[in-house]
Structure formats: structure tokens, C-alpha cells
Design a protein around this motif. Structure first.
Motif, PDB file in Angstrom:
ATOM      1  N   LYS A 114      19.156  -3.314   8.857  1.00  0.00           N
ATOM      2  CA  LYS A 114      17.971  -2.848   9.468  1.00  0.00           C
ATOM      3  C   LYS A 114      17.002  -3.923  10.077  1.00  0.00           C
ATOM      4  N   ALA A 115      17.652  -5.185  10.067  1.00  0.00           N
ATOM      5  CA  ALA A 115      16.812  -6.094  10.490  1.00  0.00           C
ATOM      6  C   ALA A 115      16.191  -6.052  12.095  1.00  0.00           C
ATOM      7  N   GLY A 116      17.105  -5.444  12.802  1.00  0.00           N
ATOM      8  CA  GLY A 116      16.654  -5.650  14.303  1.00  0.00           C
ATOM      9  C   GLY A 116      16.064  -4.182  14.588  1.00  0.00           C
ATOM     10  N   VAL A 117      15.510  -3.274  13.655  1.00  0.00           N
ATOM     11  CA  VAL A 117      14.952  -2.067  14.236  1.00  0.00           C
ATOM     12  C   VAL A 117      13.680  -2.139  13.995  1.00  0.00           C
ATOM     13  N   TYR A 118      12.918  -1.040  14.660  1.00  0.00           N
ATOM     14  CA  TYR A 118      11.360  -1.000  14.748  1.00  0.00           C
ATOM     15  C   TYR A 118      11.157  -0.032  13.370  1.00  0.00           C
ATOM     16  N   PRO A 119      10.139  -0.271  12.785  1.00  0.00           N
ATOM     17  CA  PRO A 119       9.785   0.550  11.512  1.00  0.00           C
ATOM     18  C   PRO A 119       9.732   1.936  11.885  1.00  0.00           C
ATOM     19  N   ARG A 120       9.479   2.462  13.101  1.00  0.00           N
ATOM     20  CA  ARG A 120       9.234   3.983  13.246  1.00  0.00           C
ATOM     21  C   ARG A 120      10.595   4.744  13.085  1.00  0.00           C
ATOM     22  N   THR A 121      11.573   4.096  13.111  1.00  0.00           N
ATOM     23  CA  THR A 121      13.098   4.492  13.020  1.00  0.00           C
ATOM     24  C   THR A 121      13.639   4.544  11.435  1.00  0.00           C
ATOM     25  N   LEU A 122      12.726   4.015  10.749  1.00  0.00           N
ATOM     26  CA  LEU A 122      13.004   4.111   8.938  1.00  0.00           C
ATOM     27  C   LEU A 122      12.490   5.141   8.541  1.00  0.00           C
TER      28      LEU A 122
ATOM     29  N   GLY B 236      11.159   5.814   2.520  1.00  0.00           N
ATOM     30  CA  GLY B 236      11.496   4.966   1.544  1.00  0.00           C
ATOM     31  C   GLY B 236      11.936   3.619   2.061  1.00  0.00           C
ATOM     32  N   GLN B 237      12.481   3.681   3.271  1.00  0.00           N
ATOM     33  CA  GLN B 237      13.055   2.249   3.726  1.00  0.00           C
ATOM     34  C   GLN B 237      11.819   1.471   4.314  1.00  0.00           C
ATOM     35  N   ARG B 238      10.977   2.079   4.801  1.00  0.00           N
ATOM     36  CA  ARG B 238       9.816   1.281   5.252  1.00  0.00           C
ATOM     37  C   ARG B 238       9.332   0.499   3.929  1.00  0.00           C
ATOM     38  N   GLN B 239       9.034   1.345   2.917  1.00  0.00           N
ATOM     39  CA  GLN B 239       8.398   0.871   1.624  1.00  0.00           C
ATOM     40  C   GLN B 239       9.276  -0.111   1.081  1.00  0.00           C
ATOM     41  N   ARG B 240      10.488  -0.231   1.084  1.00  0.00           N
ATOM     42  CA  ARG B 240      11.138  -1.377   0.611  1.00  0.00           C
ATOM     43  C   ARG B 240      11.025  -2.669   1.621  1.00  0.00           C
ATOM     44  N   VAL B 241      10.984  -2.486   2.882  1.00  0.00           N
ATOM     45  CA  VAL B 241      10.715  -3.563   3.759  1.00  0.00           C
ATOM     46  C   VAL B 241       9.497  -4.214   3.706  1.00  0.00           C
TER      47      VAL B 241
ATOM     48  N   PHE C 189       0.797  -1.238   0.113  1.00  0.00           N
ATOM     49  CA  PHE C 189      -0.058   0.040   0.151  1.00  0.00           C
ATOM     50  C   PHE C 189       0.877   1.212  -0.035  1.00  0.00           C
ATOM     51  N   GLN C 190       0.266   2.412  -0.217  1.00  0.00           N
ATOM     52  CA  GLN C 190       0.645   3.710  -0.094  1.00  0.00           C
ATOM     53  C   GLN C 190       1.392   3.957   1.168  1.00  0.00           C
ATOM     54  N   SER C 191       0.530   3.639   2.289  1.00  0.00           N
ATOM     55  CA  SER C 191       0.930   4.005   3.792  1.00  0.00           C
ATOM     56  C   SER C 191       1.908   2.687   4.462  1.00  0.00           C
ATOM     57  N   TYR C 192       2.518   2.092   3.617  1.00  0.00           N
ATOM     58  CA  TYR C 192       3.504   0.800   3.958  1.00  0.00           C
ATOM     59  C   TYR C 192       2.933  -0.179   4.829  1.00  0.00           C
ATOM     60  N   ASP C 193       2.170   0.384   5.868  1.00  0.00           N
ATOM     61  CA  ASP C 193       1.445  -0.356   7.041  1.00  0.00           C
ATOM     62  C   ASP C 193       2.128  -1.688   7.258  1.00  0.00           C
ATOM     63  N   LEU C 194       3.379  -1.156   7.791  1.00  0.00           N
ATOM     64  CA  LEU C 194       4.281  -2.233   8.641  1.00  0.00           C
ATOM     65  C   LEU C 194       3.815  -2.222  10.078  1.00  0.00           C
ATOM     66  N   PHE C 195       4.028  -3.415  10.770  1.00  0.00           N
ATOM     67  CA  PHE C 195       3.383  -3.469  11.903  1.00  0.00           C
ATOM     68  C   PHE C 195       4.312  -2.809  12.901  1.00  0.00           C
ATOM     69  N   PRO C 196       3.847  -1.649  13.601  1.00  0.00           N
ATOM     70  CA  PRO C 196       4.881  -0.783  14.132  1.00  0.00           C
ATOM     71  C   PRO C 196       5.264  -1.495  15.582  1.00  0.00           C
ATOM     72  N   HIS C 197       4.686  -2.571  16.034  1.00  0.00           N
ATOM     73  CA  HIS C 197       5.120  -3.238  17.390  1.00  0.00           C
ATOM     74  C   HIS C 197       6.006  -4.418  17.091  1.00  0.00           C
ATOM     75  N   MET C 198       6.538  -4.327  15.859  1.00  0.00           N
ATOM     76  CA  MET C 198       7.369  -5.509  15.613  1.00  0.00           C
ATOM     77  C   MET C 198       8.706  -4.854  14.984  1.00  0.00           C
ATOM     78  N   ARG C 199       9.825  -5.585  15.189  1.00  0.00           N
ATOM     79  CA  ARG C 199      11.023  -5.110  14.723  1.00  0.00           C
ATOM     80  C   ARG C 199      10.856  -5.818  13.001  1.00  0.00           C
ATOM     81  N   VAL C 200      11.753  -5.244  12.490  1.00  0.00           N
ATOM     82  CA  VAL C 200      11.516  -5.485  10.778  1.00  0.00           C
ATOM     83  C   VAL C 200      11.731  -6.882  10.589  1.00  0.00           C
ATOM     84  N   MET C 201      12.555  -7.502  11.211  1.00  0.00           N
ATOM     85  CA  MET C 201      12.604  -9.063  10.761  1.00  0.00           C
ATOM     86  C   MET C 201      11.326  -9.549  11.230  1.00  0.00           C
TER      87      MET C 201
END
Lengths: 264, 238
Positions: A132-140, A143-148, A86-98
Motif C-alpha cells: 500500500k506504499a503507493g496509494v492515497y489514504p482515501r483508497t484504504l 483499519g488500514q488507515r489506522q495501521r498506517v 487519533f481516533q480519526s487517523y488524520d493521515l494527510f489526504p494529499h500524500m501517498r502512504v509512503m
């Protein structure tokens, strides 16, 4: 080549707003279809209907010859084959990237965690985010979030990937880092349906362009035809809206997307 | 102002009777144990009930949804004292006899469930709809999406309200004396009315509640801070 997706005469209304009137498409394996059109023409709704986020009112949608529209029960099995970003990435903010990446393959597909982790690490490296595997999405960054988010969708090994204006919320300098990943996927033979306002990217990535207006397919052509000698007046007018007449000096190449400029 | 009165107060040379306090520490320990056990059982049961109720409301389960609404309003808008009387004195008249302990647990759960449901609901509603869609788009079932995507975020948002409810419910156990539970309040009341020294008894009562609840409050603050630093619950800009 195998036809993977067929959309037959679908219609969709929200209340009294007929968003899709009569849309038909088909998509062969390994091909990239780009959907363009003015705001509110039904592009996003079309994608959402394809993976069952919205139920269609009429017509049918087939994945590898099987009707997938109209069913509600095993939608998750269909969605395991149709990835969406999606446009808004919608990563899960409570989980690390991995953990964002592992959730689907491990919980939905039941694949062994370590195997997926190795694959996820490879793909993160491929999109330039190995560290970036070990960081939380909000630190990205956006562009990085969308690649994740792209990696998260790809790890499900979908048969089709749907991309809904994935760069519309990004700062201009981050757009290319995301679109290069998409071009890379296209070169690898990923089947995709892409909704975008980035016309240059559309031209570069598309095998075919569909121009949607007012819930109908107005024109359907290969990119070299659509972008350079569109057959319909409406498509011509639409493409002209991306050009600005030079004023005191020549217009800068690339600065041509009015809609991106106004996006947040 | 009334020198005679204040004078009398001081002249009598009132002092705390420490030996009385020392002699009754075991009574208060017993009461504290009862208060804490009922408090925690009540909290646990009402959290489970509240979570189920909030899920019914947020996911708009037909029929159940209306029942849950009625229940939440009933539980929040009646005092615990009335609820306990109903269970203890009312229900036996229609043939339902509950033990004092059962009345206490059911009463606390009935009261707490309503509050917990509202706390969980606020958390669940704060999770963006697109999060659910994102979960379903990676092929999770709706149930898996709730479990792995929605609930952890909802819980983090609801944490302050949940902890406040927890402290509130533990304090509400002071009502349980009306169903003859020997909690702290009842221990103190029995000593005082039985001719004990009022100030000593009430001071011990205050200290006992603080000793029980302060760690819970501190734990709550600690837990909230941890969740926040982990990125939980914080509005992340899109």
C-alpha cells in the motif's frame, strides 16, 4: 526501571468546564498505561495535554525529569519524542502512504530519505500493508488507515506513544487488526499511554489501568485487579455498564461494548 | 419592422474588410503581449499578496489581521478604474509619482490581492484543524505544518476560485488604458477613434481576448481535474 513520564497534579478547564481537576501519573520505560473512564471524563484531554496540544492550567508534566508543560516555543521538539495517534487517523489526504510516512522523519528529524524509506517499508510489511506504499489514504479501509497512522507515529522513534481511542471509529471486524499491531508494539517494549473503550484489549495490553472520572483519578491498579475485583464503587459501576443481562439466550461473548456500538 | 432600415443595411452590401484586418494584426499582437504580460504579473503579485493576507487572517495574527480585513474590503468594494485614477492622478498630488507601468501593476495587485486573499482563506478554512494537529504531532514546526500539510490541501480546494480570479484579473487589464498602457483595449480604441473600421477593429479585439483567455480557461479545467483525480481536495470520509 527509569521513569519516563511524570504528570503532577495537572488541571485543565475549557471556559467554565473543569475537564481535569487533579491528575497525577507516572510511567516507567517500556510500560503500558491504559486510561479508561466514562465519556467526558477527561481521558482525551489528558493525552492532549501530555503532548502539548492543550496547555495545562496547573500542575506540571515532566519527560525524563525535564518539565515540558508550560513552554510554547519548542513544542515541536517535545512532540518528536511523544508520538500520538487519533481516533480519526488524520493521515494527510494529499500524500501517498509512503509520503505520509516520510514527512516527519525527513522534515522534522532531518533523516536521509532512503534510510527512512527502507525502514518504512519494513514497518508497513510488519503491519500487513507492504503493497500500500503507493496509494492515497482515501483508497484504504479504516483499519488500514489506522495501521498506517501507527506506522507514521512509530517512524518518529518516539519515547512514548499516546493512543487516543484509536479504534472508536472502526467497524468491529477492523478493530482487532489494529489492536494486534498495538499488542505487538507492547511486546517490543514500546512505552504507551492508551485511552480505549475496548475492555478486553485493555486487560490484555495494560501493565496498569487508571480509571478516570470527572477529571480525577479514581482508581489505579494492575489490570487483573481492576477488571476482576475493582476497589472502588465507581469503577465497579463503570465496568458493569459493559455487561448486558442475558434475555432469551446466553449473551454472546465479546458483544459487550455499548459505546463502540453507537460509534459511527 | 422598419423595412427601410434593414433594407438599407443589406443593400449597402456590407462586407468584412480582410485586408484592413491583415494590415493591423501586428498592432493587435503587440497589444496582446502587453495585456498578457500585465495580466500575468498582476496575477502573480496578487496571488502572493493574497496568500500572505489569508495566512494572517486564518492564523489570527494580531493587529495585522485587522489591517488585512480593512484592505480586503477596500480592494473588493472599489472599482479598478477608481483605484487606477487614484494611483495615476491622485498620488502625484501628494508627491508620489509612479510610472504608468508601476501604476498598472500596483493597481492590479491591489484589486487582485483582495480577491485572492478570500479564495485562499476559503481553502485554508476548509482544511480540518485536526490536520494541523496531526502535522504537529509528528514533530513538524508550525511553519512546516503549514507548508507541507495545510497549504497543499488549501490550494487544491481553492483552485477553482483562484483560476476564476486569474481570468477575471487578466480581463481587468482592459482598464489599463486609462493610465496610458498600450494594451489590447487601448490599441483597438486608438485604431477605432483614429478613423479605423469599427466592426473590424472590435472583432479583432474580441478574437484577441478569446485567444489569450481560452487557453487559460482550459488549463484551469485541466488542473482542477488533475487535482481531483489525485485525491486532492475531495472530502474523504473519516
Amino acid at each position: 526501571m527509569d521513569t519516563i513520564l511524570q504528570v503532577r497534579h495537572i488541571g485543565k478547564a475549557f471556559e467554565h468546564n473543569q475537564v481535569l481537576r487533579d491528575v497525577s501519573l507516572e510511567l516507567d520505560e517500556g510500560r503500558v498505561l491504559v486510561v479508561v473512564g466514562p465519556s467526558g471524563c477527561g481521558k482525551s484531554t489528558l493525552l492532549r495535554c501530555i503532548n502539548g496540544l492543550e496547555q495545562i492550567d496547573s500542575g506540571e508534566i515532566l519527560l525524563r525529569g525535564e518539565v515540558i508543560s508550560g513552554q510554547r516555543k519548542n513544542l515541536h521538539l517535545v512532540r518528536q519524542k511523544i508520538g500520538m495517534v487519533f481516533q480519526s487517523y488524520d493521515l494527510f489526504p494529499h500524500m501517498r502512504v509512503m509520503d505520509n510516512l516520510l514527512l516527519g522523519p525527513v522534515k522534522a528529524l532531518g533523516r536521509p530519505k532512503e534510510e527512512v524509506r527502507a525502514e518504512a517499508e519494513r514497518m508497513l510489511a510488519r503491519v500487513g500493508l507492504a503493497d500500500k506504499a503507493g496509494v492515497y489514504p482515501r483508497t484504504l479501509s479504516g483499519g488500514q488507515r489506522q495501521r498506517v497512522a501507527l506506522v507514521r507515529a512509530m517512524l518518529m522513534q518516539p519515547e512514548i506513544l499516546l493512543l487516543d481511542e484509536i479504534t472508536a471509529a472502526l467497524d468491529p471486524e477492523m478493530v482487532s487488526e489494529v489492536l494486534n499491531v498495538v499488542l505487538d508494539l507492547a511486546r517490543d517494549g514500546m512505552t504507551m499511554v492508551i485511552v480505549t473503550h475496548e475492555m478486553r484489549f485493555a486487560e490484555a495490553v495494560a501493565d496498569e489501568v487508571v480509571f478516570l472520572e470527572d477529571g480525577c483519578v479514581v482508581e489505579r491498579n494492575p489490570p487483573e485487579v481492576f477488571f476482576h475485583r475493582p476497589e472502588t464503587e465507581r469503577a465497579k459501576r463503570f465496568l458493569q455498564s459493559f455487561d448486558y443481562a442475558p434475555r432469551r439466550r446466553a449473551a454472546q461473548p465479546g458483544a459487550n461494548t455499548a459505546e463502540e456500538q453507537s460509534a459511527p | 419592422m422598419a423595412p427601410a432600415l434593414t433594407g438599407a443595411f443589406f443593400v449597402r452590401g456590407w462586407t468584412m474588410d480582410w485586408s484592413y484586418i491583415a494590415a493591423h494584426v501586428p498592432d493587435f499582437l503587440g497589444g496582446a503581449w502587453v495585456t498578457l504580460s500585465y495580466g500575468l504579473i498582476g496575477v502573480a503579485c496578487s496571488a502572493v499578496l493574497g496568500l500572505l493576507c489569508s495566512l494572517v487572517r486564518v492564523f489570527r495574527v494580531p493587529v495585522l489581521r485587522a489591517l488585512v480585513r480593512a484592505y480586503v474590503e477596500l480592494s473588493r468594494n472599489t472599482p479598478l478604474l477608481v483605484q487606477l485614477f487614484f494611483l495615476y492622478a491622485g498620488l502625484p498630488r501628494v508627491g508620489v509619482k509612479l510610472s504608468a507601468g508601476a501604476c498598472a501593476v500596483v493597481g492590479l495587485t491591489f484589486l487582485g490581492g483582495g480577491y485572492m486573499a478570500e479564495a485562499f482563506r476559503s481553502g485554508l478554512e476548509a482544511v480540518d484543524r485536526s490536520q494541523r494537529e496531526a502535522g504537529e504531532c509528528i514533530g513538524l514546526t508550525p511553519l512546516q505544518t503549514v507548508r507541507y500539510v495545510v497549504l497543499p490541501q488549501a490550494f487544491a480546494t481553492a483552485a477553482p476560485a483562484l483560476f476564476a480570479n486569474m481570468i477575471f484579473l487578466i480581463k481587468e487589464t482592459s482598464m489599463l488604458s486609462v493610465v496610458a498602457i498600450m494594451d489590447l483595449m487601448n490599441v483597438a480604441d486608438t485604431l477605432r477613434t483614429g478613423g479605423g473600421r469599427t466592426i473590424e477593429v472590435l472583432s479583432m479585439l474580441v478574437v484577441a481576448y478569446v485567444v489569450i483567455l481560452l487557453p487559460v480557461s482550459l488549463l484551469a479545467t485541466f488542473a482542477e481535474r488533475r487535482m481531483r483525480f489525485a485525491g486532492f481536495g475531495r472530502q474523504h470520509t473519516v
